[in-house]
Design an enzyme around this catalytic site. Structure first.
Site: not given
Ligand SMILES: C[S@@+](CC[C@H](N)C(=O)[O-])C[C@H]1O[C@@H](n2cnc3c(N)ncnc32)[C@H](O)[C@@H]1O
Length: 302
Positions: A26, A49, A111, A129, A154-155, A175
């Site tokens: 961050h 993500h 983020s 998400e 899916d990101g 992420d």
């Molecule tokens: C590490 S956290 C994200 C933290 C955030 N980027 C931050 O810095 O505050 C990862 C997130 O990705 C989500 N996630 C898992 N697989 C994913 C995918 N394929 N596409 C999008 N989101 C996904 C999870 O539910 C989780 O909330």
């Protein structure tokens, strides 16, 4: 290979929000956005993500696993005594946290909230998400903000469609959770490489931030070197436009996460210098045992 959307989404970032790994990610993200704000032209922030956006340290998950106390908690206490250059490097990130809190730190911006708080009225945010309850919390955290579009998908899959952004300026944060068993962890590395290859072909000049845990040093080195070769050879990215910033709070080994960091592609001007200024202080403050360390390097130096 299992597609991300078929995996069980067990990861909850609320247990880890504000820990040392979030701090590095961050701080770097805020420094990049601060530089993007230096030019008037609008830009776009893409978060593949996104998580839930805003974390409450008095909430149930953070209460059960108070990792934040050894991350942002330590910084919150000590920041006033830091050298000026360190304070300047942390300021874009800490200013947002200060705005969200009065007194102690309770509300921690993930983020998407960090970005939304820093961005201007004509900038745009695209957030993915995949976990439905988390996506709902993210919608609540972002409120009615016309700059923001949230997609419950899916990101990795979505990313190529967002690129290049119409503004031709901006930043992509990738992420993933890296949380499930060893094979899934390896899969996140593979998916990141595939997503990076598609993305950089469509938008080689964008700024990308890839987060990765350091649990297995060899796996990280293999990922970094594959990512660098692909970006340089297939994306035409110059080697000196890659920046690695890693912090380990104890010797890397089994047990709880001891190290993490980011690879930044096309870091905005000045970000490397700020990260170099901040890291020794962050490392000293957040270390948890013998063998702590940090590095801020370009692949040419590795
Ligand atoms: C590490 S956290 C994200 C933290 C955030 N980027 C931050 O810095 O505050 C990862 C997130 O990705 C989500 N996630 C898992 N697989 C994913 C995918 N394929 N596409 C999008 N989101 C996904 C999870 O539910 C989780 O909330």
């Amino acid at each position: 290979m299992t597609a991300p959307q078929e995996l069980q989404l067990n990861y909850r970032h609320a247990f880890h929000a504000g820990n040392f790994a979030d701090v590095v990610k961050h701080v770097a993200l805020a420094l990049c956005l601060d530089r993007l704000n230096a030019k008037e032209a609008p830009y776009r922030y893409i978060d593949t993500h996104a998580g839930i956006g805003l974390y409450d340290f008095e909430g149930e998950e953070a209460g059960r696993s108070p990792e934040w106390k050894d991350g942002v908690g330590r910084i919150w206490e000590a920041e006033r005594g830091a050298p000026d250059l360190v304070r300047a490097s942390l300021a874009p990130w800490l200013n947002v946290i200060r705005r969200l809190n009065s007194g102690g730190v309770q509300h921690y911006p993930g983020s998407p909230v960090l970005a939304a708080e820093m961005m201007r009225k004509d900038d745009a945010l695209r957030l993915c998400e995949l976990h439905p309850p988390s996506a709902e919390l993210l919608r609540q955290a972002m409120g009615r903000d016309k700059r923001v579009k949230i997609e419950e998908r899916d990101g990795f899959d979505a990313l190529a469609a967002y690129l290049p952004p119409p503004e031709r300026r901006g930043l992509v944060l990738i992420d993933p959770p890296f949380e499930a068993g060893t094979s899934e962890r390896k899969q996140d590395f593979d998916w990141m490489l595939k997503a990076a290859a598609r993305a950089v072909k469509r938008w080689p000049l964008g700024t990308y931030v890839f987060w990765r845990p350091i649990k297995d040093v060899e796996a990280v080195e293999a990922f970094d070197s594959e990512l660098a070769s692909m970006l340089i050879e297939e994306g035409g990215v110059a080697a000196e436009k890659l920046l690695v910033a890693d912090l380990w709070v104890k010797a890397i080994g089994p047990g709880p996460l001891g190290g993490a960091g980011i690879v930044i592609v096309n870091p905005p001007y000045g970000v490397a210098e700020h990260m170099r200024a901040a890291m020794p202080w962050l490392c000293n403050l957040m270390k948890q045992g013998e063998g702590a360390g940090w590095r801020v390097e370009t692949p040419a130096e590795i």
